[in-house]
Design an enzyme around this catalytic site. Structure first.
Site, mmCIF file in Angstrom:
data_model
loop_
_atom_site.group_PDB
_atom_site.id
_atom_site.type_symbol
_atom_site.label_atom_id
_atom_site.label_comp_id
_atom_site.label_asym_id
_atom_site.label_seq_id
_atom_site.Cartn_x
_atom_site.Cartn_y
_atom_site.Cartn_z
ATOM 1 N N CYS A 26 0.858 -1.174 0.000
ATOM 2 C CA CYS A 26 0.000 0.000 0.000
ATOM 3 C C CYS A 26 0.896 1.226 0.000
ATOM 4 C CB CYS A 26 -0.947 -0.013 1.197
ATOM 5 S SG CYS A 26 -0.111 -0.080 2.782
ATOM 6 N N HIS A 531 22.961 -15.854 17.189
ATOM 7 C CA HIS A 531 22.279 -16.725 16.220
ATOM 8 C C HIS A 531 23.197 -17.913 15.929
ATOM 9 C CE1 HIS A 531 20.300 -18.138 12.583
ATOM 10 N NE2 HIS A 531 19.288 -17.331 12.849
#
Length: 619
Positions: A26, A531
């Protein structure tokens, strides 16, 4: 960060191309529908340069970017196949609530048209101003040509909606276009205008005027998508490419004229009449409620349920009473951002609020809402109250919108009609009152009100290694999102032992169920991401044994997790582990160790704070 890097990082953080069912955009955000939400790294996205925030609503994973969203969307299309076919991957079953699926359908159908609708609407409003001022006459050919440019979108709206609906429902767009063309075919229009009795094999047909309609073609394409798939499944390959369109056209055009067309038109007229009756009952209350609730509805994506009603009112009746009240909400949140800019003593927040307010004036409120007012809470409430005041004035004045477009400075001409003066007064009151309320009520400013004092400890904050192993620069990590520093600065370790410990005293802010990643916020505010390996999320917890949960307090050296290092290597996973400071922007410098090897609890990073205390964590 440039658009190319940003697109790559976003695509990686949503779990990669294969994890995306559909993608639309959008005015300010990318709207992903994901196969597996757990594969998306929301924290990494929110820490990506250029991303304002991430919103999960209506079954969509929405990445708010701002004005650059069309460029990022195009770049994602260039580096992937998402915009060429996977957006209509109907082999993936839709998940989520009925309301969420409806929001997704409506936003997908109307979002691609919002830009051109705004442009055509502004042109329509400017022509109205020119004729009222006597600068142009409707009899002039110049006016005729410009009006054709402005009105063609609305006149042929069923054709445009046929294309976007076909893409959403996975139907053939050319068959959908042909069905829409039949609805506004000149002979059909003449037959309707003549008032002659119309039948189809003895079945009465109630003809309607389908130019500028919204609901009938969407219903028709939805049903046609199922009929088409049924035909493609059972008709032989040698003839299905032309027999399928034949069946779809023969069945759907009469069915639409007999059932879906009248149903859609009557439904739209009924909704419009109901809304008009509310405004007739109490226009002040109706305007105030719509304006007050609009921005809240936008946050949750619920406003997409109202957008078709607004468009249908404009297309069929030439005006709409809802949209003017929503403009009050836009200008109120913009005013709140201006109020924050004037009030805050934090330089970063002042710059953010100022730029967000300027963007908001032109109808793009996401940076103002998500980046400023909603985070500070009180300014958002001040904006809601101010919107209600402006909406009440707009409702009392009977203001209308004559075309579609995001309410803002450039789109004011689309409201040039009955109640225009009241509209101008209403949005002005919303804007000014919001500035004043925000300034008077105030908010929890991220900066101390007292004069800044030098920080006594300038030796730096130590971060200790969570792993034992070989030290590597972050650039040697194979994942480009980590290697590029998009998530923050840091270092990597090639582990020699499968134990991960806390790098500082603090709180576990992230503990993935898969056990492969952990986020720690230290007592001094450093946000550290560990991580373990690359792409190890695919193991879904296999070979990992987590020892902590989210929200748990930990001390430096406490075990966060254990993992089978040899098993990871045997399955071909890259075990290089990045240790990232995700709020790197809050530090003057981040200095990695120059050691080649480390043991757990040995210092691996030094964080150098600014020589002046700023406390910008809430921004």
């Amino acid at each position: 960060m440039n658009v190319q890097s940003m697109a790559k990082n976003i695509l990686a953080c949503v779990g990669g191309e294969k994890n995306v069912v559909s993608l639309v955009h959008c005015a300010t955000r990318l709207r992903f529908k994901l196969k597996d939400r757990s594969k998306a790294d929301r924290e990494a996205l929110e820490n990506t340069d250029g991303v304002v925030t991430v919103v999960e609503s209506g079954g969509q994973f929405q990445v708010v970017i701002g004005n650059n969203v069309p460029e990022v969307y195009k770049e994602i299309g260039r580096i992937s196949q998402l915009l060429e076919g996977s957006a209509a991957d109907h082999s993936q079953k839709e998940k989520g609530s009925l309301a969420g699926r409806l929001v997704d359908v409506v936003s997908s159908i109307f979002t691609p048209l919002l830009g051109v609708m705004a442009g055509a609407g502004i042109l329509k409003g400017l022509l109205l101003i020119c004729t009222n001022a006597g600068w142009l006459s409707p009899e002039e050919t110049t006016y005729t040509i410009l009006y054709a440019a402005a009105d063609s979108l609305f006149y042929f709206l069923p054709l445009l909606l046929a294309v976007t609906a076909a893409k959403k429902f996975g139907a053939n767009p050319f068959i959908a276009l042909t069905i829409a063309g039949a609805l506004i075919y000149p002979t059909i229009l003449e037959l309707k205008n003549s008032g002659a009795q119309t039948e189809f094999f003895g079945i009465p047909v109630v003809l309607m005027n389908y130019t500028s309609t919204v609901i009938p073609i969407i219903l028709a394409v939805f049903v046609m998508s199922y009929l088409e798939r049924l035909c493609m499944r059972f008709i032989h390959e040698s003839v299905k490419n032309f027999i399928t369109p034949l069946i779809c056209l023969t069945v759907m055009v009469p069915l639409t004229l007999i059932v879906f067309g009248p149903l859609g038109v009557y439904t739209g007229n009924g909704i419009a009449a109901a809304i008009l009756s509310v405004f007739d009952l109490s226009p002040i209350l109706a305007g105030a409620i719509i304006a007050a609730l609009w921005q809240i509805l936008v946050i949750f994506g619920i406003h997409w349920g109202i957008v078709p009603v607004i468009l249908n009112n404009i297309a069929v009746h030439g005006k709409d009473y809802i949209k003017p009240a929503t403009a009050a909400a836009v200008f109120a949140q913009t005013g709140a951002a201006f109020g924050v800019m004037l009030k805050t003593k934090n330089k970063k927040l002042k710059a953010l609020a100022g730029s967000a307010a300027v963007t908001g004036i032109f109808g793009i409120t996401e940076p103002a809402v998500y980046g400023v007012t909603l985070r500070l809470k009180k300014p958002f409430v001040c904006g809601v109250i101010s919107a209600a005041a402006g909406g009440a004035i707009i409702g009392y004045s009977g203001s209308v919108a004559l075309a579609s477009g995001a309410p803002g400075l450039l789109t004011i001409p689309i409201f040039y009609g009955p109640g225009f003066l009241g509209f101008i007064i209403g949005i002005s009151v919303s804007f000014v009152l919001s500035i004043l309320l925000t300034y008077i009520v105030g908010f929890d400013d991220p900066v101390e009100e007292t004069k800044e004092q030098p920080v006594e400890n300038s030796g730096g904050e130590p971060i200790y290694s969570p792993l034992q192993g070989e030290v590597l620069p972050l650039t040697e990590v194979s994942d480009k999102v980590f290697a590029s520093g998009a998530l923050g600065e840091g270092i990597a370790v090639l582990p020699s032992k499968g134990v991960v410990t806390a790098p500082a005293d603090g709180i576990v802010t992230t503990a993935f169920p898969t056990g492969h990643a952990y986020g720690i916020t230290s007592e001094s505010g450093a946000e550290i991401l560990i991580h373990i390996g690359m792409d190890t999320v695919r193991l879904d917890g296999k070979h990992f044994n987590s020892k902590v949960v989210q929200g748990q307090k930990v001390k430096r050296g406490d075990i966060l997790a254990e993992f089978d290092l040899d098993a990871l290597k045997e399955e071909g996973f890259d075990v290089k582990t990045p240790i990232i400071v995700t709020n790197s922007g809050q530090y003057t410098d981040i200095i990695p160790t120059d050691q080649k090897k480390v043991k757990t609890e040995e210092q691996i990073i030094t964080l150098i704070s600014s020589p002046w205390e700023e406390n910008n964590h809430e921004i």
